[in-house]
Enzyme design. Structure first.
Site, PDB file in Angstrom:
ATOM      1  CG  HIS A 119      24.795 -25.441  54.707  1.00  0.00           C
ATOM      2  ND1 HIS A 119      25.737 -26.545  55.218  1.00  0.00           N
ATOM      3  CD2 HIS A 119      24.937 -25.248  53.254  1.00  0.00           C
ATOM      4  CE1 HIS A 119      25.931 -27.172  54.166  1.00  0.00           C
ATOM      5  NE2 HIS A 119      26.566 -26.999  53.020  1.00  0.00           N
ATOM      6  CE  LYS A 122      25.053 -35.534  47.540  1.00  0.00           C
ATOM      7  NZ  LYS A 122      24.851 -34.479  47.689  1.00  0.00           N
ATOM      8  NE  ARG A 165      32.196 -25.624  49.044  1.00  0.00           N
ATOM      9  CZ  ARG A 165      33.605 -26.741  49.651  1.00  0.00           C
ATOM     10  NH1 ARG A 165      34.705 -26.024  49.330  1.00  0.00           N
ATOM     11  NH2 ARG A 165      32.994 -27.488  48.486  1.00  0.00           N
TER      12      ARG A 165
END
Length: 152
Positions: free
Chosen positions: A17, A41, A90
C-alpha cells in the site's frame, strides 16, 4: 488540483500500500486514503486504530489525508471532489475485478480509476497474509512500512 482517493480496508496498511501511495504522489496533488468500513469483513484492527496508524505514518506529508467512510467508494470520491481512484494490482484476478468496478464508477460518476501494478518484490504481500501472521504471533514488521506503529 488533481485529487485522488486510495480506498481499501488497510487491515493493516502494508509496504505494498505504501508503495502505491508513494508512486501515486508523483502525479497527484493530493491523495485521500479512504478506509472503507465494511461490516461484512472481519478485521483485526478497529477502524479508528487503522485511521490513527496511517495518519501517524503520514504526519509529515501534507498531501495525504486519511478518512474512514461507510458508503460506496464512488460516492465518497464525489463527496471529496476527487476525480480519480487509485488502486493497486497484484494479480490478473485483481485486474479483472478492478476493471469491472472502474467501468461502473466511470459510468456512475465520470470518475477515472488509475491502476498501479505492484512492484514485483511486493506481489506476495497482502493484508490477509499479514493478519494471519499476526494471529499466530509472528513478526510482521518486514511487511509493514517503516514507522507504522501497529501497537498504538
Amino acid at each position: 488540483m488533481k485529487r485522488a482517493i486510495f480506498p481499501g480496508t488497510f487491515d493493516p496498511f502494508t509496504i505494498g500500500h505504501f508503495s502505491v501511495v508513494k508512486r501515486a504522489l508523483t502525479f497527484m496533488d493530493e491523495i485521500i486514503i479512504g478506509i472503507g468500513v465494511n461490516d461484512n469483513k472481519k478485521t483485526w484492527f478497529p477502524t479508528e486504530k487503522r485511521v490513527e496508524m496511517i495518519k501517524r505514518l503520514y504526519a509529515n506529508e501534507s498531501r495525504i489525508r486519511v478518512e474512514a467512510y461507510d458508503n460506496l467508494t464512488v460516492d465518497f470520491a464525489q463527496q471529496r471532489n476527487a476525480k480519480f481512484i487509485i488502486r493497486g494490482i497484484r494479480t490478473v484476478r485483481d485486474f479483472e475485478y478492478e476493471e469491472t468496478i472502474a467501468d461502473i464508477n466511470r459510468k456512475l460518476a465520470g470518475i477515472e480509476t488509475i491502476l498501479l501494478f505492484t512492484e514485483p518484490e511486493l506481489t506476495a504481500i497482502s493484508s490477509t497474509i499479514v493478519r494471519e501472521l499476526l494471529q499466530y504471533g509472528k513478526d510482521v514488521t518486514p511487511f509493514l512500512p517503516e514507522g507504522l506503529d501497529i501497537n498504538l
